[in-house]
Design a protein around this motif. Structure first.
Motif, mmCIF file in Angstrom:
data_model
loop_
_atom_site.group_PDB
_atom_site.id
_atom_site.type_symbol
_atom_site.label_atom_id
_atom_site.label_comp_id
_atom_site.label_asym_id
_atom_site.label_seq_id
_atom_site.Cartn_x
_atom_site.Cartn_y
_atom_site.Cartn_z
ATOM 1 N N UNK A 1 0.847 -1.196 0.000
ATOM 2 C CA UNK A 1 0.000 0.000 0.000
ATOM 3 C C UNK A 1 0.882 1.244 0.000
ATOM 4 N N UNK A 2 0.577 2.168 -0.912
ATOM 5 C CA UNK A 2 1.400 3.371 -1.019
ATOM 6 C C UNK A 2 0.515 4.579 -1.314
ATOM 7 N N UNK A 3 0.702 5.637 -0.519
ATOM 8 C CA UNK A 3 -0.079 6.863 -0.706
ATOM 9 C C UNK A 3 0.598 7.730 -1.766
ATOM 10 N N UNK A 4 -0.160 8.080 -2.840
ATOM 11 C CA UNK A 4 0.412 8.851 -3.944
ATOM 12 C C UNK A 4 -0.558 9.941 -4.376
ATOM 13 N N UNK A 5 -0.136 11.198 -4.306
ATOM 14 C CA UNK A 5 -0.892 12.322 -4.871
ATOM 15 C C UNK A 5 -2.393 12.278 -4.562
ATOM 16 N N UNK A 6 -2.721 12.031 -3.308
ATOM 17 C CA UNK A 6 -4.123 12.099 -2.911
ATOM 18 C C UNK A 6 -4.902 10.812 -3.083
ATOM 19 N N UNK A 7 -4.239 9.734 -3.482
ATOM 20 C CA UNK A 7 -4.910 8.443 -3.569
ATOM 21 C C UNK A 7 -3.956 7.359 -3.099
ATOM 22 N N UNK A 8 -4.484 6.156 -2.876
ATOM 23 C CA UNK A 8 -3.686 5.057 -2.350
ATOM 24 C C UNK A 8 -3.557 3.963 -3.401
ATOM 25 N N UNK A 9 -2.339 3.523 -3.629
ATOM 26 C CA UNK A 9 -2.084 2.466 -4.613
ATOM 27 C C UNK A 9 -2.005 1.123 -3.894
ATOM 28 N N UNK A 82 -6.729 8.999 -13.730
ATOM 29 C CA UNK A 82 -8.106 9.150 -13.252
ATOM 30 C C UNK A 82 -8.131 9.432 -11.755
ATOM 31 N N UNK A 83 -7.275 8.739 -10.998
ATOM 32 C CA UNK A 83 -7.216 8.952 -9.545
ATOM 33 C C UNK A 83 -6.729 10.355 -9.203
ATOM 34 N N UNK A 84 -5.747 10.829 -9.946
ATOM 35 C CA UNK A 84 -5.243 12.192 -9.721
ATOM 36 C C UNK A 84 -6.347 13.219 -9.958
ATOM 37 N N UNK A 85 -7.113 13.031 -11.032
ATOM 38 C CA UNK A 85 -8.213 13.945 -11.316
ATOM 39 C C UNK A 85 -9.277 13.872 -10.227
ATOM 40 N N UNK A 86 -9.619 12.674 -9.800
ATOM 41 C CA UNK A 86 -10.628 12.517 -8.757
ATOM 42 C C UNK A 86 -10.188 13.194 -7.469
ATOM 43 N N UNK A 93 -11.424 9.339 -0.686
ATOM 44 C CA UNK A 93 -10.979 7.974 -0.393
ATOM 45 C C UNK A 93 -10.896 7.165 -1.692
ATOM 46 N N UNK A 94 -9.772 7.311 -2.390
ATOM 47 C CA UNK A 94 -9.613 6.697 -3.713
ATOM 48 C C UNK A 94 -8.443 5.724 -3.704
ATOM 49 N N UNK A 95 -8.675 4.532 -4.252
ATOM 50 C CA UNK A 95 -7.650 3.499 -4.330
ATOM 51 C C UNK A 95 -7.430 3.120 -5.804
ATOM 52 N N UNK A 96 -6.182 2.847 -6.150
ATOM 53 C CA UNK A 96 -5.849 2.469 -7.530
ATOM 54 C C UNK A 96 -5.135 1.127 -7.523
ATOM 55 N N UNK A 97 -5.533 0.226 -8.435
ATOM 56 C CA UNK A 97 -4.909 -1.100 -8.492
ATOM 57 C C UNK A 97 -3.609 -1.038 -9.291
ATOM 58 N N UNK A 98 -2.504 -1.274 -8.623
ATOM 59 C CA UNK A 98 -1.180 -1.228 -9.246
ATOM 60 C C UNK A 98 -1.060 -2.314 -10.319
ATOM 61 N N UNK A 99 -0.664 -1.908 -11.509
ATOM 62 C CA UNK A 99 -0.489 -2.862 -12.602
ATOM 63 C C UNK A 99 -1.766 -3.201 -13.337
ATOM 64 N N UNK A 100 -2.895 -2.665 -12.876
ATOM 65 C CA UNK A 100 -4.169 -2.851 -13.567
ATOM 66 C C UNK A 100 -4.653 -4.290 -13.604
ATOM 67 N N UNK A 101 -5.613 -4.532 -14.485
ATOM 68 C CA UNK A 101 -6.239 -5.849 -14.590
ATOM 69 C C UNK A 101 -5.242 -6.911 -15.047
ATOM 70 N N UNK A 102 -4.226 -6.511 -15.815
ATOM 71 C CA UNK A 102 -3.216 -7.468 -16.264
ATOM 72 C C UNK A 102 -2.496 -8.078 -15.061
ATOM 73 N N UNK A 103 -2.183 -7.245 -14.058
ATOM 74 C CA UNK A 103 -1.515 -7.742 -12.851
ATOM 75 C C UNK A 103 -2.451 -8.666 -12.071
ATOM 76 N N UNK A 104 -3.722 -8.320 -12.009
ATOM 77 C CA UNK A 104 -4.717 -9.153 -11.332
ATOM 78 C C UNK A 104 -4.789 -10.534 -12.011
ATOM 79 N N UNK A 105 -4.830 -10.542 -13.332
ATOM 80 C CA UNK A 105 -4.971 -11.795 -14.073
ATOM 81 C C UNK A 105 -3.726 -12.669 -14.002
ATOM 82 N N UNK A 106 -2.565 -12.074 -13.766
ATOM 83 C CA UNK A 106 -1.331 -12.843 -13.677
ATOM 84 C C UNK A 106 -1.224 -13.614 -12.366
ATOM 85 N N UNK A 107 -1.946 -13.143 -11.350
ATOM 86 C CA UNK A 107 -1.899 -13.784 -10.035
ATOM 87 C C UNK A 107 -2.820 -15.005 -10.044
#
Length: 201
Positions: A1-9, A82-86, A93-107
């Protein structure tokens, strides 16, 4: 978990825990409609294409800024923007999935939830496609009749363009059924994307 520019990755595993623990979580898919429909998606995600920036900004401002949001895209580039704009727009309270859906599918411990159809839904989907094909058959017969009667070429061309548009709709429905029903092994998936590329040309 990492806090970046107003959202959490979050990593995909952290995203899984967030989804399980937050019942009112809003999940935003910032990819295109084609990606959302055919390339898998997180269950209950809402499509909001960030590559249509004016529409995205207009629509996102209709959402409750006090709710929790999970934002994802294919590989993370779009969702980060998108998270930066939001964050700039006041979403707290905005969260972003690191690596996107491709990272999710690789797991291997995670499941990409392309919504699957049950047997009754498959039958209904096939019936719907057959109904559309029957309509197209009628349009083709009408076009042949126009040609035999020597009608105005512009009207015949309009009929031909209508048939082309109708066939495009049928192709999309068949591809959706393909993605939900017919992919049972890696070679099926390769076939699916091969046909998808042809349709997008």
């Amino acid at each position: 978990m990492e806090k970046i520019k107003g959202y959490t990755q979050l990593s995909p595993q952290e995203v899984k825990k967030l989804i399980e623990n937050e019942k009112d979580l809003v999940i935003l898919d910032t990819r295109t409609e084609m990606e959302h429909t055919y390339e898998g998606k997180l269950e209950n995600s809402i499509l909001l294409d960030f590559l249509k920036p004016r529409i995205f900004k207009r629509e996102i401002q209709k959402f409750d800024r006090n709710k929790k949001y999970l934002v994802y895209c294919a590989i993370g580039n779009v969702s980060r923007q998108a998270c930066e704009l939001m964050s700039e727009l006041g979403f707290k309270d905005v969260y972003e999935m690191e690596g996107g859906l491709k990272a999710w599918q690789k797991d291997e411990s995670l499941v990409s939830t392309v919504s699957k159809l049950d047997e009754e839904e498959v039958i209904e989907a096939r019936k719907k496609i057959i109904t559309r094909i029957n309509k197209i058959e009628g349009q083709i017969k009408g076009m042949k009749k126009m040609l035999l009667n020597g009608e105005y070429c512009g009207d015949i061309l309009n009929q031909s363009l209508a048939i082309k548009a109708a066939l495009s709709g049928v192709n999309q429905e068949i591809m959706e059924m393909f993605s939900n029903v017919c992919i049972t092994c890696p070679s099926d998936k390769e076939d699916f994307f091969r046909y998808l590329k042809k349709l997008m040309k």
